[in-house]
Write a protein that holds these residues in place. Structure first.
Motif, PDB file in Angstrom:
ATOM      1  N   MET A   8       0.827  -1.202   0.000  1.00 58.53           N
ATOM      2  CA  MET A   8       0.000   0.000   0.000  1.00 58.53           C
ATOM      3  C   MET A   8       0.868   1.261   0.000  1.00 58.53           C
ATOM      4  O   MET A   8       0.605   2.222  -0.735  1.00 58.53           O
ATOM      5  N   THR A   9       1.913   1.255   0.826  1.00 58.12           N
ATOM      6  CA  THR A   9       2.806   2.411   0.921  1.00 58.12           C
ATOM      7  C   THR A   9       3.477   2.703  -0.408  1.00 58.12           C
ATOM      8  O   THR A   9       3.528   3.862  -0.862  1.00 58.12           O
ATOM      9  N   LYS A  19       2.229  12.744   2.863  1.00 59.68           N
ATOM     10  CA  LYS A  19       2.524  11.883   4.006  1.00 59.68           C
ATOM     11  C   LYS A  19       1.316  11.757   4.932  1.00 59.68           C
ATOM     12  O   LYS A  19       1.053  10.693   5.488  1.00 59.68           O
ATOM     13  N   SER A  20       0.577  12.848   5.100  1.00 59.33           N
ATOM     14  CA  SER A  20      -0.595  12.815   5.976  1.00 59.33           C
ATOM     15  C   SER A  20      -1.666  11.883   5.410  1.00 59.33           C
ATOM     16  O   SER A  20      -2.319  11.149   6.160  1.00 59.33           O
ATOM     17  N   THR A  21      -1.839  11.897   4.082  1.00 63.80           N
ATOM     18  CA  THR A  21      -2.810  11.006   3.446  1.00 63.80           C
ATOM     19  C   THR A  21      -2.367   9.554   3.573  1.00 63.80           C
ATOM     20  O   THR A  21      -3.189   8.666   3.848  1.00 63.80           O
ATOM     21  N   GLN A  22      -1.077   9.313   3.399  1.00 61.66           N
ATOM     22  CA  GLN A  22      -0.550   7.951   3.545  1.00 61.66           C
ATOM     23  C   GLN A  22      -0.816   7.422   4.950  1.00 61.66           C
ATOM     24  O   GLN A  22      -1.254   6.275   5.128  1.00 61.66           O
ATOM     25  N   LYS A  23      -0.567   8.252   5.952  1.00 66.68           N
ATOM     26  CA  LYS A  23      -0.779   7.831   7.342  1.00 66.68           C
ATOM     27  C   LYS A  23      -2.250   7.518   7.597  1.00 66.68           C
ATOM     28  O   LYS A  23      -2.582   6.498   8.225  1.00 66.68           O
ATOM     29  N   THR A  24      -3.142   8.356   7.077  1.00 63.78           N
ATOM     30  CA  THR A  24      -4.583   8.150   7.259  1.00 63.78           C
ATOM     31  C   THR A  24      -5.040   6.872   6.579  1.00 63.78           C
ATOM     32  O   THR A  24      -5.769   6.056   7.169  1.00 63.78           O
ATOM     33  N   TYR A  25      -4.629   6.669   5.334  1.00 66.47           N
ATOM     34  CA  TYR A  25      -5.047   5.490   4.572  1.00 66.47           C
ATOM     35  C   TYR A  25      -4.512   4.197   5.187  1.00 66.47           C
ATOM     36  O   TYR A  25      -5.229   3.189   5.259  1.00 66.47           O
ATOM     37  N   LEU A  26      -3.265   4.219   5.643  1.00 68.22           N
ATOM     38  CA  LEU A  26      -2.700   3.017   6.274  1.00 68.22           C
ATOM     39  C   LEU A  26      -3.452   2.684   7.563  1.00 68.22           C
ATOM     40  O   LEU A  26      -3.656   1.508   7.885  1.00 68.22           O
ATOM     41  N   GLY A  27      -3.869   3.710   8.287  1.00 63.16           N
ATOM     42  CA  GLY A  27      -4.656   3.482   9.499  1.00 63.16           C
ATOM     43  C   GLY A  27      -5.967   2.787   9.176  1.00 63.16           C
ATOM     44  O   GLY A  27      -6.386   1.855   9.886  1.00 63.16           O
ATOM     45  N   HIS A  28      -6.634   3.209   8.104  1.00 61.97           N
ATOM     46  CA  HIS A  28      -7.887   2.579   7.689  1.00 61.97           C
ATOM     47  C   HIS A  28      -7.660   1.114   7.305  1.00 61.97           C
ATOM     48  O   HIS A  28      -8.473   0.241   7.660  1.00 61.97           O
ATOM     49  N   ILE A  29      -6.593   0.848   6.583  1.00 61.79           N
ATOM     50  CA  ILE A  29      -6.322  -0.525   6.135  1.00 61.79           C
ATOM     51  C   ILE A  29      -5.999  -1.426   7.324  1.00 61.79           C
ATOM     52  O   ILE A  29      -6.443  -2.591   7.377  1.00 61.79           O
ATOM     53  N   ARG A  30      -5.256  -0.913   8.287  1.00 57.39           N
ATOM     54  CA  ARG A  30      -4.952  -1.708   9.489  1.00 57.39           C
ATOM     55  C   ARG A  30      -6.227  -2.030  10.265  1.00 57.39           C
ATOM     56  O   ARG A  30      -6.409  -3.157  10.748  1.00 57.39           O
ATOM     57  N   ARG A  31      -7.115  -1.037  10.398  1.00 59.75           N
ATOM     58  CA  ARG A  31      -8.377  -1.266  11.112  1.00 59.75           C
ATOM     59  C   ARG A  31      -9.268  -2.252  10.346  1.00 59.75           C
ATOM     60  O   ARG A  31      -9.971  -3.068  10.954  1.00 59.75           O
ATOM     61  N   PHE A  32      -9.206  -2.180   9.035  1.00 60.84           N
ATOM     62  CA  PHE A  32      -9.975  -3.106   8.208  1.00 60.84           C
ATOM     63  C   PHE A  32      -9.474  -4.532   8.413  1.00 60.84           C
ATOM     64  O   PHE A  32     -10.267  -5.474   8.580  1.00 60.84           O
ATOM     65  N   ALA A  33      -8.158  -4.716   8.429  1.00 57.94           N
ATOM     66  CA  ALA A  33      -7.572  -6.040   8.627  1.00 57.94           C
ATOM     67  C   ALA A  33      -7.936  -6.592   9.996  1.00 57.94           C
ATOM     68  O   ALA A  33      -8.263  -7.778  10.150  1.00 57.94           O
ATOM     69  N   SER A  34      -7.905  -5.728  11.013  1.00 56.93           N
ATOM     70  CA  SER A  34      -8.266  -6.158  12.369  1.00 56.93           C
ATOM     71  C   SER A  34      -9.742  -6.543  12.448  1.00 56.93           C
ATOM     72  O   SER A  34     -10.095  -7.536  13.088  1.00 56.93           O
ATOM     73  N   PHE A  35     -10.588  -5.771  11.780  1.00 49.67           N
ATOM     74  CA  PHE A  35     -12.032  -6.041  11.790  1.00 49.67           C
ATOM     75  C   PHE A  35     -12.337  -7.380  11.113  1.00 49.67           C
ATOM     76  O   PHE A  35     -13.160  -8.169  11.605  1.00 49.67           O
TER      77      PHE A  35
END
Length: 280
Positions: A8-9, A19-35
């Protein structure tokens, strides 16, 4: 298989995401994987639908947040995994539209003067007088203040665009007073350590501390100062296209919302009730 975070990165870096968009998007993907409880590369449309629906119905998150997660997942599937993204399977939540809160010029002055810290006062004054986003103010360099031409240079802002905005004469006086006391070398508003710029979060805290001190009952954030800059300019006769360029908007529709916030007299309008011989 390559780690999905690195995948993704790399895809976002190739697209030139901030960089701010990358950080936000990676956070969403991590939460999606956890869910999902599974590797996101093995996820299906049903998993995406369930994740977004849970965010709306259970977590009661805003439409802006849900649409940000939607955008991250769409980019992940389309660009990182090179998979199809069928809009019919996963509809996008309708975004709610709200007019921003606007402070009067007197209220803005109250906020700026509420802090007795000269650096904090200079930061808030610069944001309002030039209509800056908080990250733009944080990343200003000393060399970005062009006093000869009375303008502020904003480099690589939202959308990776450079632009100029207004340098207020009063703000220049304040910035010179600030510089004489603090002597910033590279970053106009250095953080800790001084080799790094002040953080956006710190600026937000500075605004909130000052705002609470004023006792103003409206709900406002540091971004409100940018809205005030645009609205006050419009009230003072500036054109909507001029304001669009100063704010760095790509779409005139984004700037047009300030027409809803300006005084009717500025637009040359009056109610039809006031145009006839009606006597109440």
């Amino acid at each position: 298989m390559q780690d999905y975070i690195q995948l993704m990165t790399t895809s976002m870096e190739l697209r030139g995401f901030a960089k701010s968009t990358q950080k936000t998007y990676l956070g969403h993907i991590r939460r999606f994987a956890s869910f999902c409880g599974k590797h996101p590369t093995a996820a299906s449309y049903d998993d995406v639908r369930a994740f977004l629906h849970h965010a709306i119905s259970k977590r009661k998150l805003s439409s802006a947040y849900v649409n940000s997660a939607y955008g991250a997942l769409k980019f992940f599937f389309q660009s990182a995994l090179c998979r199809e993204w069928n809009m019919l399977h996963i509809p996008r939540v309708k975004k709610k539209s709200f007019l921003p809160v606007i402070l009067s010029t007197q209220e803005v002055l109250q906020v700026i003067t509420a802090t007795h810290n000269l650096k904090h006062k200079a930061i808030l004054s610069t944001i309002y007088s030039a209509g800056l986003r908080v990250n733009e103010a944080a990343h200003l360099k000393v060399s970005d203040i062009d006093s000869n031409n009375m303008r502020v240079f904003i480099r690589q802002a939202k959308g990776n665009k450079d632009r100029y905005s207004i340098l207020s004469e009063k703000n220049l006086v304040l910035l010179r007073e600030y510089w004489n006391l603090y002597r910033p070398n590279y970053w106009l508003f250095p953080g800790i350590p001084v080799s790094k710029p002040i953080s956006a979060r710190t600026i937000q805290f500075i605004f909130q501390d000052a705002f609470v001190t004023t006792g103003i009952s409206k709900k406002a954030s540091v971004h409100t100062l940018r809205h005030c800059f645009a609205t006050h300019l419009l009230n003072n006769g500036a054109g909507i296209l001029q304001i669009k360029e100063l704010l760095g908007h790509s779409d005139i529709q984004t700037t047009s919302k300030y027409l809803h916030l300006t005084h009717a007299q500025v637009l040359g309008l009056k109610s039809p009730l006031d145009g006839g011989d009606f006597d109440a």
